[in-house]
Design a protein around this motif. Sequence first.
Motif, PDB file in Angstrom:
ATOM      1  N   LEU A 199       0.815  -1.210   0.000  1.00 37.41           N
ATOM      2  CA  LEU A 199       0.000   0.000   0.000  1.00 37.41           C
ATOM      3  C   LEU A 199       0.852   1.264   0.000  1.00 37.41           C
ATOM      4  CD1 LEU A 199      -2.862   1.192   0.125  1.00 37.41           C
ATOM      5  CD2 LEU A 199      -2.672   1.147   2.621  1.00 37.41           C
ATOM      6  N   ASN A 200       1.897   1.289   0.825  1.00 34.78           N
ATOM      7  CA  ASN A 200       2.754   2.477   0.887  1.00 34.78           C
ATOM      8  C   ASN A 200       3.367   2.794  -0.477  1.00 34.78           C
ATOM      9  OD1 ASN A 200       5.872   3.405   1.337  1.00 34.78           O
ATOM     10  ND2 ASN A 200       4.522   4.442   2.780  1.00 34.78           N
ATOM     11  N   ARG A 201       3.848   1.784  -1.160  1.00 33.68           N
ATOM     12  CA  ARG A 201       4.450   2.003  -2.485  1.00 33.68           C
ATOM     13  C   ARG A 201       3.416   2.502  -3.489  1.00 33.68           C
ATOM     14  NH1 ARG A 201       7.619  -3.440  -3.878  1.00 33.68           N
ATOM     15  NH2 ARG A 201       7.830  -2.337  -5.870  1.00 33.68           N
ATOM     16  N   MET A 202       2.213   1.962  -3.438  1.00 36.48           N
ATOM     17  CA  MET A 202       1.182   2.379  -4.388  1.00 36.48           C
ATOM     18  C   MET A 202       0.754   3.826  -4.146  1.00 36.48           C
ATOM     19  SD  MET A 202      -1.297  -0.931  -5.017  1.00 36.48           S
ATOM     20  CE  MET A 202      -1.537  -1.446  -3.311  1.00 36.48           C
ATOM     21  N   ILE A 203       0.601   4.207  -2.893  1.00 33.61           N
ATOM     22  CA  ILE A 203       0.156   5.565  -2.588  1.00 33.61           C
ATOM     23  C   ILE A 203       1.268   6.576  -2.894  1.00 33.61           C
ATOM     24  CG2 ILE A 203      -0.667   7.124  -0.791  1.00 33.61           C
ATOM     25  CD1 ILE A 203      -2.687   4.991  -1.683  1.00 33.61           C
ATOM     26  N   ILE A 204       2.483   6.270  -2.482  1.00 28.72           N
ATOM     27  CA  ILE A 204       3.591   7.200  -2.681  1.00 28.72           C
ATOM     28  C   ILE A 204       3.875   7.421  -4.165  1.00 28.72           C
ATOM     29  CG2 ILE A 204       6.069   7.553  -2.295  1.00 28.72           C
ATOM     30  CD1 ILE A 204       4.267   7.974   0.152  1.00 28.72           C
ATOM     31  N   GLU A 205       3.637   6.395  -4.985  1.00 33.77           N
ATOM     32  CA  GLU A 205       3.873   6.547  -6.435  1.00 33.77           C
ATOM     33  C   GLU A 205       2.982   7.631  -7.033  1.00 33.77           C
ATOM     34  OE1 GLU A 205       3.080   3.932 -10.452  1.00 33.77           O
ATOM     35  OE2 GLU A 205       4.050   2.945  -8.761  1.00 33.77           O
ATOM     36  N   HIS A 206       1.746   7.720  -6.571  1.00 31.24           N
ATOM     37  CA  HIS A 206       0.800   8.714  -7.118  1.00 31.24           C
ATOM     38  C   HIS A 206       0.691   9.964  -6.251  1.00 31.24           C
ATOM     39  CE1 HIS A 206      -0.601   5.971 -10.233  1.00 31.24           C
ATOM     40  NE2 HIS A 206      -0.728   5.029  -9.319  1.00 31.24           N
ATOM     41  N   TYR A 207       1.047   9.853  -4.984  1.00 28.06           N
ATOM     42  CA  TYR A 207       0.921  10.990  -4.064  1.00 28.06           C
ATOM     43  C   TYR A 207       2.206  11.090  -3.238  1.00 28.06           C
ATOM     44  CZ  TYR A 207      -3.926  10.108  -5.360  1.00 28.06           C
ATOM     45  OH  TYR A 207      -5.092   9.879  -6.076  1.00 28.06           O
TER      46      TYR A 207
END
Length: 502
Positions: free
Chosen positions: A307-315
């Motif tokens: 989840l952290n990687r997915m969110i940080i990639e876009h935000y």
Amino acid sequence: MSSQDEFSQDEWSQTGNERNGFGDHQQPLLLGDSSNTLETSVLDRAQLFPLMETRLYRRRWLMLFIFFSCSMSNSFMWLQYSIIGDVFMRFYSVESMTIDWLSMTYCLTYIPLILPVTWLLDNRGMRDVMVVGSAFNCIGAWIKTGTASPDMFAMTFLGQFVCSVATVYFLGIPSRLASLWFGQQEVSTACSIGVLGNQMGIAIGFLIPPILVPNVDDMNELAYHIRVMFYISAGVASVIFILVIIVFQERPEIPPSQAQAQARNIPPDEYSYTASIMRLLRNKPFMLLVLSYGLNVGCFYAVSTLLNRMIIEHYPGEEVNAGRIGLTIVVAGMVGSLICGIWLDKTKTYKQTTLVVYLLSLIGMLVYAFTLNLGHLWVVFITAGGLGFFMTGYLPLGFEFAVELTYPESEGTSSGLLNCSAQIFGIIFTISQGKIIDKWGTLAGNIFLSIFLLIGTVVTGFIKSDLRRQKANLKAKVQTASEVTADLEGGATPNEILNERK
């Protein structure tokens, strides 16, 4: 001795509505159309005709709370690294996949240890398993307290590994504890609450680490914050370990339901752990459930870990909001789990509910996948909450459906096989989705998971709904009703029947 006298001597024994009697309290007996007179004159008198004595103890809620706390503490430590993975990557100077393995070690450890632990659960009992599991959890937490230094990654991995061993002892407990302590009309709700302990720990694991460990540049300050988080985890684990040793009990003196009473009457020498495993492996509906459960929960593990990687990639820079989104997923899932458990207790529609929730999990995953990159965090909060409500709400459904399909086999063994499937798929999906995200982005990674959720939905549709535990309870009720009717036809009075049965 009257029930009032008994209550005064054992303040933990039962509430006002929980009297000795057939099955669970306030369950009508199936007497047919010709028994209305009996039903009004006798059954209203606190169910005077039990096949086997059953009782609900108030302390069952304390046992459930203790397990809830153990599971919560352990699952918190599962995600305390990955949700702030970018911080730990910089602190320990390691790659993202290395941080992911701190979470995946929970899955990997489970696979080789599940059979020995389920054997221990069957042969030594739930209390011994709880004591050993909480001990591992406490030891692992204290090992971590000495690893808040950039050159101590190997030691922190060891601490995480020890905590992962504790998970093997905890994951199979909810359905077992619910069956041993709770009545027919609350067993699914109790199992859901037990599963909620794991989800509550995950929720705290999403929320607290980004707050306790801010992404600061000074390494000494960062080490201090990490150390504080580890000491808090260790302190909580220690209190829970002491509580388990002092308070937790194996099972009540009198079983809570007819199904459990019948299970207790199986002679120990007639039970073989190996034979039980082989019967489960030959049970086609159960094996289909093992496959579908593993696909669903494996997807949840992958989403939680990455989840952290997915969110940080876009935000970029939204580590705290990444944790809050994770919290939203789990809190929504906790609500879903509780609602599903209550629904099962009311309707007993195991297959229908499981299939609907599975299909809605697939839809939620697709909506989340296609809205993640829209640039609006509030949209992500909403779609992630919807995904969590159904995907996490599925967990207790799988446990309870498995117990129904495999009764009277050990609940710990059936749930252990379910969790083993989930861990295997969790490792596969986490590694695969991580590689896909690195190469093609988050949308491709989430579509990858959606494909397997579709497969799981189809597999669920092929599961034959053979509710063996419900049949056992119904059979006992019919047998009791037949015996009561025969006694009355023979001229016996209700009081004479009661005295004979006592």
